[in-house]
Design a protein around this motif. Structure first.
Motif, short mmCIF file in Angstrom:
data_model
loop_
_atom_site.label_atom_id
_atom_site.label_comp_id
_atom_site.label_asym_id
_atom_site.label_seq_id
_atom_site.Cartn_x
_atom_site.Cartn_y
_atom_site.Cartn_z
N MET A 133 0.84 -1.19 0.00
CA MET A 133 0.00 0.00 0.00
C MET A 133 0.88 1.24 0.00
O MET A 133 1.91 1.29 0.69
N SER A 134 0.46 2.25 -0.77
CA SER A 134 1.16 3.53 -0.82
C SER A 134 0.46 4.52 0.10
O SER A 134 -0.69 4.32 0.47
N GLU A 135 1.16 5.59 0.43
CA GLU A 135 0.57 6.62 1.28
C GLU A 135 -0.65 7.26 0.65
O GLU A 135 -1.55 7.72 1.35
N ASP A 136 -0.71 7.29 -0.67
CA ASP A 136 -1.85 7.91 -1.34
C ASP A 136 -3.08 6.99 -1.44
O ASP A 136 -4.09 7.35 -2.03
N GLY A 137 -2.99 5.80 -0.84
CA GLY A 137 -4.12 4.89 -0.82
C GLY A 137 -4.15 3.88 -1.95
O GLY A 137 -4.98 2.99 -1.95
N THR A 138 -3.26 4.03 -2.92
CA THR A 138 -3.19 3.05 -3.99
C THR A 138 -2.36 1.86 -3.51
O THR A 138 -1.65 1.95 -2.52
N GLY A 139 -2.45 0.77 -4.22
CA GLY A 139 -1.69 -0.39 -3.82
C GLY A 139 -1.63 -1.42 -4.93
O GLY A 139 -2.19 -1.24 -6.00
N SER A 140 -0.93 -2.50 -4.61
CA SER A 140 -0.81 -3.60 -5.56
C SER A 140 -0.72 -4.91 -4.78
O SER A 140 -0.48 -4.90 -3.58
N ALA A 141 -0.94 -5.99 -5.48
CA ALA A 141 -0.89 -7.30 -4.85
C ALA A 141 -0.37 -8.33 -5.83
O ALA A 141 -0.57 -8.21 -7.04
N GLU A 142 0.30 -9.33 -5.28
CA GLU A 142 0.75 -10.47 -6.07
C GLU A 142 0.85 -11.69 -5.18
O GLU A 142 0.91 -11.58 -3.95
N LEU A 143 0.84 -12.84 -5.80
CA LEU A 143 0.94 -14.09 -5.07
C LEU A 143 2.33 -14.27 -4.48
O LEU A 143 3.33 -13.92 -5.12
N THR A 144 2.40 -14.86 -3.29
CA THR A 144 3.67 -15.27 -2.71
C THR A 144 4.02 -16.64 -3.31
O THR A 144 3.23 -17.22 -4.07
N VAL A 145 5.15 -17.18 -2.93
CA VAL A 145 5.54 -18.52 -3.40
C VAL A 145 4.47 -19.53 -2.97
O VAL A 145 4.08 -20.40 -3.76
N GLU A 146 3.99 -19.40 -1.75
CA GLU A 146 2.95 -20.32 -1.25
C GLU A 146 1.66 -20.13 -2.05
O GLU A 146 0.96 -21.10 -2.34
N GLY A 147 1.33 -18.90 -2.39
CA GLY A 147 0.14 -18.62 -3.19
C GLY A 147 0.25 -19.20 -4.59
O GLY A 147 -0.73 -19.72 -5.13
N VAL A 148 1.43 -19.11 -5.17
CA VAL A 148 1.66 -19.69 -6.49
C VAL A 148 1.45 -21.20 -6.44
O VAL A 148 0.78 -21.79 -7.30
N THR A 149 1.98 -21.83 -5.40
CA THR A 149 1.83 -23.28 -5.25
C THR A 149 0.36 -23.66 -5.13
O THR A 149 -0.10 -24.60 -5.79
N LEU A 150 -0.38 -22.93 -4.30
CA LEU A 150 -1.80 -23.21 -4.13
C LEU A 150 -2.56 -23.04 -5.44
O LEU A 150 -3.33 -23.91 -5.84
N CYS A 151 -2.33 -21.92 -6.13
CA CYS A 151 -3.04 -21.67 -7.38
C CYS A 151 -2.67 -22.68 -8.46
O CYS A 151 -3.53 -23.09 -9.24
N ARG A 152 -1.43 -23.09 -8.49
CA ARG A 152 -1.02 -24.11 -9.46
C ARG A 152 -1.76 -25.42 -9.18
O ARG A 152 -2.22 -26.10 -10.10
N ASP A 153 -1.91 -25.76 -7.89
CA ASP A 153 -2.66 -26.97 -7.53
C ASP A 153 -4.13 -26.85 -7.90
O ASP A 153 -4.75 -27.82 -8.33
N ILE A 154 -4.69 -25.65 -7.75
CA ILE A 154 -6.12 -25.45 -8.02
C ILE A 154 -6.39 -25.31 -9.52
O ILE A 154 -7.27 -25.96 -10.06
N PHE A 155 -5.63 -24.44 -10.16
CA PHE A 155 -5.93 -24.06 -11.55
C PHE A 155 -5.08 -24.76 -12.60
O PHE A 155 -5.40 -24.70 -13.78
N GLY A 156 -3.98 -25.36 -12.20
CA GLY A 156 -3.06 -25.95 -13.16
C GLY A 156 -2.18 -24.88 -13.76
O GLY A 156 -2.22 -23.72 -13.38
N ASP A 157 -1.37 -25.25 -14.71
CA ASP A 157 -0.41 -24.31 -15.31
C ASP A 157 -0.98 -23.51 -16.47
O ASP A 157 -0.34 -22.60 -16.95
N GLY A 158 -2.17 -23.84 -16.92
CA GLY A 158 -2.74 -23.16 -18.08
C GLY A 158 -3.11 -21.72 -17.77
O GLY A 158 -3.37 -21.35 -16.65
N LEU A 159 -3.10 -20.91 -18.82
CA LEU A 159 -3.50 -19.51 -18.70
C LEU A 159 -5.00 -19.44 -18.65
O LEU A 159 -5.70 -20.03 -19.48
N LEU A 160 -5.53 -18.72 -17.67
CA LEU A 160 -6.96 -18.59 -17.53
C LEU A 160 -7.50 -17.50 -18.42
O LEU A 160 -6.85 -16.47 -18.62
N ALA A 161 -8.67 -17.69 -18.92
CA ALA A 161 -9.31 -16.66 -19.74
C ALA A 161 -9.77 -15.52 -18.84
O ALA A 161 -10.12 -15.76 -17.69
N PRO A 162 -9.77 -14.31 -19.34
CA PRO A 162 -10.23 -13.18 -18.52
C PRO A 162 -11.69 -13.31 -18.13
O PRO A 162 -12.45 -13.95 -18.74
#
Length: 90
Positions: free
Chosen positions: A61-90
């Protein structure tokens, strides 16, 4: 007690996984995540707080209230287990 998974949680994880696949090494803004997951910012922030506490997401989070997010290594592992390696459609 319901065993159903919150659809908002699935939407956020789906978009974080998509972000990792489409823009590796770059976090998506909270505004983009909210829009892509079709959630109000307040709901997105609640989901991200829980995911961050679980060690699955890194939120900045920035002081101006904006922010960003991304998966951690553990999050990547979980998502790979759930979704597989394929690219998801928007």
């Amino acid at each position: 007690m319901s065993d159903d998974i919150d659809p908002a949680l699935v939407a956020v994880l789906t978009q974080l996984w998509r972000a990792r696949k489409e823009t590796p090494g770059r976090a998506w803004s909270l505004a983009k995540l909210a829009k892509q997951s079709d959630l109000p910012m307040s709901a997105l922030r609640r989901m991200l707080t829980g995911l961050e506490e679980a060690g699955l997401v890194d939120v900045r989070m920035s002081e101006d209230g904006t922010g960003s997010a991304e998966l951690t290594v553990e999050g990547v592992t979980l998502c790979r287990d759930i979704f597989g390696d394929g690219l998801l459609a928007p």
